[in-house]
Design a protein around this motif. Structure first.
Motif, PDB file in Angstrom:
ATOM      1  N   GLY A 139     -64.165   8.689 -19.022  1.00 47.64           N
ATOM      2  CA  GLY A 139     -63.806  10.026 -19.480  1.00 47.64           C
ATOM      3  C   GLY A 139     -63.368  10.025 -20.924  1.00 47.64           C
ATOM      4  N   HIS A 140     -62.575   9.032 -21.293  1.00 51.65           N
ATOM      5  CA  HIS A 140     -62.120   8.923 -22.684  1.00 51.65           C
ATOM      6  C   HIS A 140     -63.291   8.625 -23.617  1.00 51.65           C
ATOM      7  CE1 HIS A 140     -59.370   8.122 -25.986  1.00 51.65           C
ATOM      8  NE2 HIS A 140     -59.992   6.981 -26.216  1.00 51.65           N
ATOM      9  N   ALA A 141     -64.190   7.745 -23.189  1.00 49.16           N
ATOM     10  CA  ALA A 141     -65.343   7.395 -24.016  1.00 49.16           C
ATOM     11  C   ALA A 141     -66.253   8.601 -24.231  1.00 49.16           C
ATOM     12  CB  ALA A 141     -66.119   6.250 -23.364  1.00 49.16           C
ATOM     13  N   ILE A 142     -66.471   9.387 -23.192  1.00 50.00           N
ATOM     14  CA  ILE A 142     -67.315  10.582 -23.309  1.00 50.00           C
ATOM     15  C   ILE A 142     -66.732  11.552 -24.331  1.00 50.00           C
ATOM     16  CG2 ILE A 142     -68.007  12.673 -22.059  1.00 50.00           C
ATOM     17  CD1 ILE A 142     -68.437  10.904 -19.602  1.00 50.00           C
ATOM     18  N   ALA A 149     -61.175  12.771 -11.707  1.00 55.87           N
ATOM     19  CA  ALA A 149     -60.289  11.982 -12.576  1.00 55.87           C
ATOM     20  C   ALA A 149     -60.960  11.741 -13.926  1.00 55.87           C
ATOM     21  CB  ALA A 149     -59.947  10.658 -11.902  1.00 55.87           C
ATOM     22  N   MET A 150     -62.280  11.481 -13.913  1.00 60.75           N
ATOM     23  CA  MET A 150     -63.030  11.275 -15.150  1.00 60.75           C
ATOM     24  C   MET A 150     -63.060  12.553 -15.978  1.00 60.75           C
ATOM     25  SD  MET A 150     -67.020  10.136 -15.578  1.00 60.75           S
ATOM     26  CE  MET A 150     -66.812   8.667 -14.556  1.00 60.75           C
ATOM     27  N   GLU A 176     -46.872   4.988 -21.327  1.00 62.78           N
ATOM     28  CA  GLU A 176     -47.389   4.925 -19.966  1.00 62.78           C
ATOM     29  C   GLU A 176     -48.871   5.277 -19.983  1.00 62.78           C
ATOM     30  OE1 GLU A 176     -45.201   5.144 -15.955  1.00 62.78           O
ATOM     31  OE2 GLU A 176     -45.299   3.793 -17.640  1.00 62.78           O
ATOM     32  N   THR A 177     -49.688   4.443 -19.359  1.00 60.47           N
ATOM     33  CA  THR A 177     -51.134   4.633 -19.384  1.00 60.47           C
ATOM     34  C   THR A 177     -51.727   4.320 -18.018  1.00 60.47           C
ATOM     35  OG1 THR A 177     -51.189   3.959 -21.711  1.00 60.47           O
ATOM     36  CG2 THR A 177     -53.290   3.987 -20.534  1.00 60.47           C
ATOM     37  N   LEU A 178     -52.679   5.156 -17.590  1.00 68.15           N
ATOM     38  CA  LEU A 178     -53.410   4.909 -16.360  1.00 68.15           C
ATOM     39  C   LEU A 178     -54.785   4.373 -16.738  1.00 68.15           C
ATOM     40  CD1 LEU A 178     -53.552   5.108 -13.273  1.00 68.15           C
ATOM     41  CD2 LEU A 178     -54.507   7.401 -13.551  1.00 68.15           C
ATOM     42  N   LEU A 179     -55.009   3.098 -16.440  1.00 74.32           N
ATOM     43  CA  LEU A 179     -56.272   2.448 -16.764  1.00 74.32           C
ATOM     44  C   LEU A 179     -57.140   2.380 -15.513  1.00 74.32           C
ATOM     45  CD1 LEU A 179     -54.898  -0.535 -18.899  1.00 74.32           C
ATOM     46  CD2 LEU A 179     -55.848   1.623 -19.734  1.00 74.32           C
ATOM     47  N   SER A 180     -58.319   2.959 -15.598  1.00 69.35           N
ATOM     48  CA  SER A 180     -59.280   2.901 -14.497  1.00 69.35           C
ATOM     49  C   SER A 180     -60.666   3.115 -15.086  1.00 69.35           C
ATOM     50  CB  SER A 180     -58.981   3.979 -13.451  1.00 69.35           C
ATOM     51  OG  SER A 180     -59.341   5.250 -13.940  1.00 69.35           O
ATOM     52  N   PRO A 181     -61.712   2.676 -14.384  1.00 69.53           N
ATOM     53  CA  PRO A 181     -63.069   2.929 -14.884  1.00 69.53           C
ATOM     54  C   PRO A 181     -63.310   4.413 -15.132  1.00 69.53           C
ATOM     55  CG  PRO A 181     -63.133   1.324 -13.111  1.00 69.53           C
ATOM     56  CD  PRO A 181     -61.728   1.831 -13.173  1.00 69.53           C
ATOM     57  N   GLU A 182     -62.782   5.269 -14.254  1.00 67.94           N
ATOM     58  CA  GLU A 182     -62.995   6.710 -14.393  1.00 67.94           C
ATOM     59  C   GLU A 182     -62.343   7.248 -15.665  1.00 67.94           C
ATOM     60  OE1 GLU A 182     -62.834   8.127  -9.780  1.00 67.94           O
ATOM     61  OE2 GLU A 182     -61.038   7.233 -10.645  1.00 67.94           O
TER      62      GLU A 182
END
Length: 691
Positions: free
Chosen positions: A223-226, A246-247, A213-219
């Motif tokens: 956040g993951h990239a940071i 959320a980020m 289960e994954t929540l995909l959003s720009p935020e």
């Protein structure tokens, strides 16, 4: 540390204040002296004790078995009268309870008609003020309301079906954003974000990626990239995608160090606001740091002057305690949790508790059903962790509630309280009638161990014949007890191993097995052996050979468990086979699945004994249903079940004896049945069953 809970409802905030929130040493609040019982919330469950004091001590010693089955006409008359008075009063009590529930339902109905989010929360708080819901329930309702509201901001893809066009477009946009972040392409990121915002007002997509289960959003992507990309230009990216809670949560979840978290904190208006997660629940940054054991990030967040949302459901101490309670049976802190809770103690955070007056126990505020065990409480005491106890909550703006809603709730509360008083008065009236009824009940032996009733040196089938002379109940106990025996299976194994083809050699195997007297353990072994040797064909062959399958204890990973549709079509065909036992209805009743038994009963086209039969010479469905009704009382309404079985059963002495007992247990039900089946009136001339 802030003492109010700020619950964000819509564009504004609803402030909830804990009343009577005193600070205790951790061991104090759970003592019974700290809780004042409330008569209005005393449990209303009525449990009828079928067994007399003499019979209650009788389970294994044959010398103490109740044997009296004959009573004088005067004694029977007293029993019937006691049953009538008790059951009439209980029925009146149930009617009051039903009316009470109808009035209570008006509050929930009214809530569904309130569209304004803040007014909805104020209405729930007013229900709490009126005593309709306790503090724990009021908080839970508001939390769930928040969750449902935030859930609407995200698109949810059901992984069992193909994505629709909108979901495909959203996935495409999100893939472009991911590509831009991976390449550090700010121009593409800006363009992709523009496309994403124009697509809809949805903030993201909840779906499955690589079976997770994954929540995909720009935020969450940012956040993951940071957290995971060392050469990322955080400031430049945040100019395109502004920092949000959320980020921040995702950055912490993905392992961001304190430097990255600090840069996010300086780029946003941090308040520890809860955000929607892939777990379909709300979480704060503090909660994520605790969940991921990020002690350095936890300390950084605790140092923020703007830290809020640390009460009740989001209390960091409560979060750790709940994790410990879920993780192990003994519910003690792990080393990581210990380190974090000591840090929280240094920042003067306490556990937030609510006194459950009904259970006389303390619960974690915001976590219904959570009761701290002795080991964990002792550990908290040793660590000098304090506990704040909240008996009541109030809204900081109660006067803002709509006048019409307030008036309706006040009037309805008065009607509910009147019904509660009526219920309490009736319950007080019924109590002595119930006791008099219990005192009149004929004794009943509750058998859990069949050993004292067995006759030495008898074969299995001979033992069944012997027990059947006394009671079909004893036969049932014997069968069920044999399932847990470890009987010899060597002859069964040899018989199966001697054949090569289950179809061609079926007669040979059947003849060999017919010489054996198998108990349930051996029959189940035969089923499993045939499955292992011949797969599905072996299972079908077991129907006439083993005649029994234990559908309650199929081992995960076993041959039977791996059979396709084992719990579907195969199960249906097993119970429909003329040679198998017990029937599907008896199987469900043995599992206390009364509603399913009624469904199966209603589907019967023909009243054949096969479909209501139990174990050979044991209780059939009607006997079992009567025994359940005679021992369960008002816990369940067995009327429709017994009615349906009476229409499909040829009555015997064993039935009549149980029907006579039903007359003294619930004469109103008996008379209702007799009005449709007058023949059961002759049950009054039969002695009571004692097993």
């Amino acid at each position: 540390m802030k003492s109010n809970l700020v619950v964000t409802i819509g564009a504004s905030a609803l402030v909830i204040i804990g009343v009577g929130a005193f600070l205790y040493p951790f061991n104090t609040p759970d003592s019974s002296e700290s809780i004042t019982p409330s008569a209005e919330i005393t449990a209303k469950t009525v449990v009828i004790e079928q067994v007399s004091d003499q019979a209650a001590a009788t389970t294994t010693k044959q010398a103490s078995i109740i044997t009296k089955i004959d009573f004088s006409a005067s004694e029977l008359s007293s029993m019937y009268e006691a049953s009538r008075l008790h059951n009439t009063c209980q029925q009146e009590l149930l009617n009051i309870d039903y009316r009470q529930k109808v009035v209570r339902q008006r509050f929930d109905t009214a809530l569904t008609k309130i569209n304004d989010e803040k007014q909805w929360a104020l209405a729930v708080m007013h229900m709490h003020e009126l005593g309709i819901v306790d503090a724990q329930e009021a908080l839970s309702q508001i939390n769930l309301y928040q969750l449902r509201r935030l859930r609407k901001n995200y698109e949810h893809h059901n992984s069992s079906s193909a994505p629709n066009q909108f979901q495909k477009d959203m996935m495409k946009n999100l893939q472009e954003i991911s590509l831009a972040l991976n390449n550090g392409d700010l121009s593409l990121l800006s363009e992709s974000m523009k496309d994403f915002r124009e697509l809809s007002e949805k903030k993201g997509l909840l779906t499955r990626v690589r079976q997770k289960e994954t929540l995909l959003s720009p935020e969450t992507m940012v956040g993951h990239a940071i957290a995971t990309k060392s050469n990322i230009n955080i400031e430049a990216i945040l100019n395109v995608v502004p920092a949000t809670h959320a980020m921040l949560n995702q950055a912490i979840r993905s392992g961001a160090d304190t430097a990255s978290v600090s840069r996010l904190l300086t780029s946003m208006d941090f308040s520890n606001k809860p955000a929607y997660t892939k777990y379909r629940k709300l979480q704060t940054a503090l909660q994520v740091a605790i969940e991921t054991n990020s002690i350095d990030v936890l300390q950084l967040l605790l140092e923020q002057d703007s830290l809020t949302n640390v009460q009740f459901t989001f209390s960091p101490v409560n979060i750790i305690l709940m994790q410990a309670m879920i993780a192990t049976e003994r519910a003690v802190l792990s080393d990581e949790q210990l380190e974090m809770i000591l840090l929280l103690r240094n920042f003067e955070h306490a556990a937030h508790l609510w006194p459950n007056e009904q259970l006389k126990k303390m619960q974690l505020m915001g976590y219904p059903g959570s009761i701290i065990n002795d080991d964990l409480r002792d550990q908290m005491k040793a660590l000098d962790i304090k506990a704040q106890v909240y008996r009541k909550l109030v809204s900081a703006q109660p006067s803002n509630l709509n006048t019409e809603t307030r008036t309706y709730f006040d009037d309805t509360a008065e009607k509910l309280n009147q019904s509660r008083r009526e219920y309490a008065d009736k319950k007080s009236t019924c109590a002595p009638l119930k006791q008099a009824w219990k005192n009149q009940l004929p004794g009943l032996n509750m058998i859990s161990d069949i050993t004292p009733f067995l006759k030495p040196n008898l074969s299995f089938e001979a033992q069944v014949d012997h027990l059947a002379l006394t009671s079909p109940t004893l036969v049932d106990v014997y069968y069920k007890q044999s399932l847990s025996n470890t009987s010899n299976t060597g002859d069964i194994e040899d018989a199966v191993d001697s054949i090569d083809d289950i179809r061609a050699d079926f007669s040979q195997l059947s003849q060999a097995l017919s010489k054996l007297e198998m108990d349930l353990f051996q029959r189940q072994f035969l089923v499993e052996k045939l499955c292992e040797e011949f797969d599905l064909e072996g299972v079908y062959a077991s129907f006439p050979l083993a005649q029994f399958i234990d559908y309650n204890n199929t081992t995960t990973g076993s041959c039977l468990f791996e059979i396709a549709d084992y719990y579907g079509q195969v199960k249906q065909e097993f119970f429909a086979h003329p040679d198998t036992f017990p029937s599907a209805i008896v199987h469900e009743l043995n599992n206390y699945s009364v509603d399913e038994a009624i469904r199966l009963l209603n589907e019967l086209e023909r009243p054949e004994a096969k479909y209501t039969a139990g174990f050979p010479k044991g209780r059939d469905a009607l006997m079992l249903a009567l025994d359940m009704a005679n021992s369960a009382g008002f816990e369940y309404d067995y009327g429709s079940l017994i009615l349906g079985l009476l229409a499909r059963t040829e009555l015997t002495t064993a039935h009549y004896r149980r029907l006579h007992r039903l007359k003294v247990v619930d004469i109103l039900l008996f008379e209702n049945l007799a009005s449709q089946f007058p023949a059961i009136e002759q049950a009054s001339s039969q002695p009571f069953n004692i097993f």
